[in-house]
Write an enzyme that holds these catalytic residues in place. Structure first.
Site: not given
Length: 226
Positions: A79, A18, A8, A162, A104
């Site tokens: 998305s 983007n 977008r 520990r 993506q």
């Protein structure tokens, strides 16, 4: 398999993220090129609400069959909703797909080899979904919540205190690079994280997910050193 790249126009963290230049090319071009070079997709499309992004995407070889409606282009739109819309649109146009992959644009270090490996694993395991992950940079067991008083009482458990770092279990995180799924199961689940989902493990230095100026700087360094 259909590849869908959500991109977008709006971005609060990094304006025009983007299509911002990364080592001389728009960020989205890395994902488009990786998808095309992998040769595992019948079609590579970009879902965007921006004509500017659409023009750049088509220049680099992706298809932009629609401009995404404003109703699914806001900050609160997931998305996965974008993928559902893309599948519905393509079906209305007479294009049916059995598998879909969300890529993506913010993962420029994910390349065509990663995609081919993930695709092979997806089919080898007969999975309904595949999601890429990488090892956590730091164990979440060394993390905790700090109150307003800033006290670290019971910040981590005595058992963890520990333990040597090497003795702690290995944790993985989603890295945002690759999401694959069978269309039928995805339409039911409306998410790539569901039953019969397997992990595709990537290295940390391949898993930069750009969301800030620091991420851009790190990606520039990594690409320069490739």
């Amino acid at each position: 398999m259909l590849a869908v790249i959500p991109a977008r126009g709006g971005s609060k963290g990094v304006p025009k993220k983007n299509i911002r230049e990364l080592s001389g090319k728009p960020l989205i071009s890395y994902t488009i090129q990786a998808a095309i070079d992998s040769k595992i997709f019948e079609k590579v499309i970009v879902s965007t609400d921006s004509k500017e992004i659409a023009d750049i995407a088509t220049f680099y070889g992706a298809e932009v069959p629609f401009i995404r409606p404003k109703a699914i282009s806001g900050d609160l739109t997931s998305s996965d909703d974008v993928i559902l819309h893309a599948l519905s649109y393509m079906q209305q146009q007479g294009s049916q797909y059995n598998e879909v992959c969300k890529l993506q644009a913010t993962s420029p270090l994910r390349n065509s080899e990663h995609l081919r490996e993930a695709y092979s694993l997806f089919h080898e395991k007969n999975a309904d979904f595949l999601v890429s992950v990488c090892e956590c940079e730091h164990s979440p067991l060394w993390s905790g919540i700090i109150g307003a008083d800033l006290r670290l009482d019971n910040f981590i458990s005595d058992e963890v205190k520990r333990s040597c770092r090497q003795d702690l279990p290995t944790y993985y995180r989603l890295n945002g690079a690759i999401y694959m799924g069978k269309v039928k199961q995805f339409n039911i689940n409306k998410s790539f994280l569901g039953k019969n989902c397997i992990a595709y493990v990537m290295k940390q230095n391949e898993s930069i997910d750009i969301d800030s100026q620091l991420d851009f700087t790190l990606a520039e360094i990594m690409i320069r050193d490739l």
